[in-house]
Write an enzyme that holds these catalytic residues in place. Structure first.
Site, PDB file in Angstrom:
ATOM      1  N   ARG A   1      -9.577  -2.709   1.708  1.00 12.29           N
ATOM      2  CA  ARG A   1      -9.889  -1.512   0.924  1.00 12.29           C
ATOM      3  C   ARG A   1     -10.790  -0.592   1.753  1.00 12.29           C
ATOM      4  NH1 ARG A   1      -8.968  -1.024  -4.482  1.00 12.29           N
ATOM      5  NH2 ARG A   1      -8.491  -3.242  -4.542  1.00 12.29           N
TER       6      ARG A   1
ATOM      7  N   GLU B   1      -0.982  -6.797  -2.583  1.00  8.85           N
ATOM      8  CA  GLU B   1      -0.148  -5.593  -2.654  1.00  8.85           C
ATOM      9  C   GLU B   1      -0.096  -4.875  -1.310  1.00  8.85           C
ATOM     10  OE1 GLU B   1      -1.474  -2.746  -5.559  1.00  8.85           O
ATOM     11  OE2 GLU B   1      -0.390  -1.128  -4.554  1.00  8.85           O
TER      12      GLU B   1
ATOM     13  N   ARG C   1      -9.516   7.773   0.397  1.00  9.75           N
ATOM     14  CA  ARG C   1      -9.820   7.418  -0.980  1.00  9.75           C
ATOM     15  C   ARG C   1     -11.300   7.118  -1.145  1.00  9.75           C
ATOM     16  NH1 ARG C   1      -4.441   4.056  -2.855  1.00  9.75           N
ATOM     17  NH2 ARG C   1      -2.996   5.692  -2.162  1.00  9.75           N
TER      18      ARG C   1
ATOM     19  N   ARG D   1      -2.683  -2.657   5.883  1.00 11.30           N
ATOM     20  CA  ARG D   1      -2.454  -3.972   5.268  1.00 11.30           C
ATOM     21  C   ARG D   1      -1.338  -4.738   5.993  1.00 11.30           C
ATOM     22  NH1 ARG D   1      -3.603  -3.356  -1.274  1.00 11.30           N
ATOM     23  NH2 ARG D   1      -5.749  -2.612  -1.006  1.00 11.30           N
TER      24      ARG D   1
ATOM     25  N   SER E   1       3.881  -0.057  -3.231  1.00 11.94           N
ATOM     26  CA  SER E   1       4.056   0.195  -4.642  1.00 11.94           C
ATOM     27  C   SER E   1       5.146   1.255  -4.762  1.00 11.94           C
ATOM     28  CB  SER E   1       2.730   0.715  -5.210  1.00 11.94           C
ATOM     29  OG  SER E   1       2.742   0.701  -6.608  1.00 11.94           O
TER      30      SER E   1
END
Length: 440
Positions: free
Chosen positions: A290, A362, A275, A404, A365
């Site tokens: 991130r 988070e 990303r 994560r 999802s």
RNA sequence: GGAGAGGUGCGUGAGCGGUUGAAACGAUCCGCCUCGAAAGCGGACAUACCUUAACGGGUAUCGGGGGUUCGAAUCCCUCCCUCUCCGCCA
């Protein structure tokens, strides 16, 4: 993408749902109705001209053949000339209106592609993450009689996480894992895949990590979110690094008709995710929350429309199960209309407790896209006993983001002496019950 | 990277300038037969869009795009993909 006919016939509903997402319907829809009407008018003109041409063509054919044999009378000669003239007139109309219809199509598609999916009725209405609704909580935050450290400190002290050298060889937002840190990543992935395939009925797939533009369109990353992606130049047709396994895995069935008896299809894939996140610099700069590259185990389902919400619940529970087995405290929230992704009709986020930072973060999802992706990617199924095809509903969720999970595990299971305890379920995969400090 | 062959409906596979939206077979569905089933027989069976109150009518689609022609699944160009052989390579 929504269905054109549906949007046309349910304009007030679409507008209302856009408002629920915090968008201005006038801005999103623009002059949809005017374009739609003009397009249909132009199509009718075009098709009428084509129809006339198609009626005249065979008559010319007959006369031309007579001409070839030399049996053409004077009258017929004249008729032939008139016909040729008539066809030429239709042809110019056709050429003109083909162009116009093409432009109309493009304009309409452009509007249609920017309309987000309609939130399901069960989705809470709200403008931001503040209005997300917690639906359940599992476990409790671990108690420490010392100040728990964030993972970037623990990782460095244990000698398993090396951000400095990662910056040297790649740049910011990359990580190098050493020794048991690397092994922990691998152990988590294997543990998750085994759980999904052996206990939850998923089939493992290993897809390409680079895909073409059609695939990115199919799942909705393009055309809107190109700046979040890494593009790889490759001759005439560039490739893209996948931002999630959702892209290659959902596109597996693009342009296919699935036998209804095979549904639901449940797949899982472990892949790296790339990303660019061009817009998010300055956020989560510390640690590995991130990153430009991270690994994720993804769950993807193809479902009949009538059971897709049931499948969403199942999929979410399957993801939660990973955290439970690792003894990690978490909560599940339903994203409100204003916080949901572009393609989703309903999304649950699973947020894991990070004691080093004293917050829920988070880690998964889980979304039901209904027919939104399937329509765009043209993924259909044939219900048993019927000849008519229908679009499937597609769903996916992370189970889990491995990076994560690594963070959560290290922070939650840290010990007073600076070591990290490995939960029992993971020990066979680690070949160790703790991580102790070591220099790299 | 070089040489060749090919991409047709849910599947196999014919067609190679006009009556082919597309033969045939298979799959599927509906009837008949049967106590029921199989077999057999008869029939149905693409998608999208435009139009219509509806019945219906029309247009497009034979890997994608463009061209030639009054007319293209059929001819030409281009791109993508698959297969065979050679080379290179983990």
């Amino acid at each position: 993408m929504l269905d054109l006919n549906f949007v046309r016939d349910n304009l007030p509903l679409v507008e209302e749902k856009l408002r629920q997402r915090g968008m201005d319907p006038a801005e999103v829809l623009g002059n949809f109705s005017a374009i739609d009407q003009e397009r249909r008018r132009d199509i009718t003109t075009l098709e009428t001209a084509k129809r006339r041409r198609n009626e005249l063509s065979p008559k010319i054919g007959v006369l031309k053949q007579a001409e070839k044999r030399g049996t053409l009378s004077g009258d017929q000669q004249k008729e032939l000339e008139n016909l040729a003239k008539a066809v030429a007139a239709e042809k110019s109309t056709i050429e003109q209106f083909e162009l116009r219809v093409r432009e109309d199509d493009e304009k309409l598609l452009q509007v249609l592609k920017t309309i987000p999916n309609l939130p399901n009725e069960s989705v809470p209405i709200g403008t931001s993450a503040e209005q997300n609704v917690e639906v359940r909580r599992w476990g409790a935050p671990p108690k420490f009689d010392f100040a728990p450290k964030p993972h970037w400190e623990l990782g460095e002290q244990l000698g398993v996480l090396d951000l400095e050298r990662a910056a040297k060889i790649s740049g910011a937002r990359f990580a190098v894992y050493w020794d048991l840190g690397a092994k922990l990543e691998r152990a988590l992935a294997n543990f998750m895949l085994d759980l999904h395939t052996k206990e939850q009925g998923y089939t493992e797939v290993l897809p390409p990590y680079m895909v073409n533009s059609e695939s990115m369109y199919g799942t909705g990353q393009l055309p809107k979110f190109a700046s979040d992606l890494f593009r790889v130049p490759h001759g005439e047709r560039d490739l893209w690094l996948i931002p999630t396994a959702e892209v290659p895995v959902t596109n597996l069935y693009r342009d296919e008709i699935i036998d209804g008896a095979r549904l639901p299809i449940s797949l899982t894939a472990y892949t790296p995710c790339f990303r660019s996140e061009a817009g998010s610099y300055g956020k989560d700069v510390r640690g590995i929350i991130r990153q430009h590259q991270f690994q994720k185990v993804e769950l993807v389902k193809f479902s009949r429309p009538e059971e897709s919400y049931e499948q969403l619940e199942k999929l979410t529970r399957d993801a939660e199960n990973v955290l439970q087995k690792l003894g990690l405290h978490y909560r599940v929230v339903t994203l409100c209309t204003g916080d949901m992704g572009f393609s989703s009709a309903k999304t649950y986020d699973i947020e894991v407790w990070l004691p080093g930072q004293q917050l829920f973060r988070e880690i998964s999802s889980c979304s039901n896209f209904e027919a939104f992706q399937a329509r765009r990617a043209n993924i259909r199924f044939r219900p048993e006993g019927k000849s008519k095809t229908e679009f499937v509903h597609t769903l996916n969720g992370s189970a889990l983001a491995v990076g994560r999970t690594w963070v959560a595990l290290v922070e939650n299971h840290q010990q007073p002496d600076g070591s990290v305890h490995i939960p029992e379920a993971l020990q066979p995969y680690m070949g160790a019950d703790r991580i102790t400090p070591k220099k790299f």
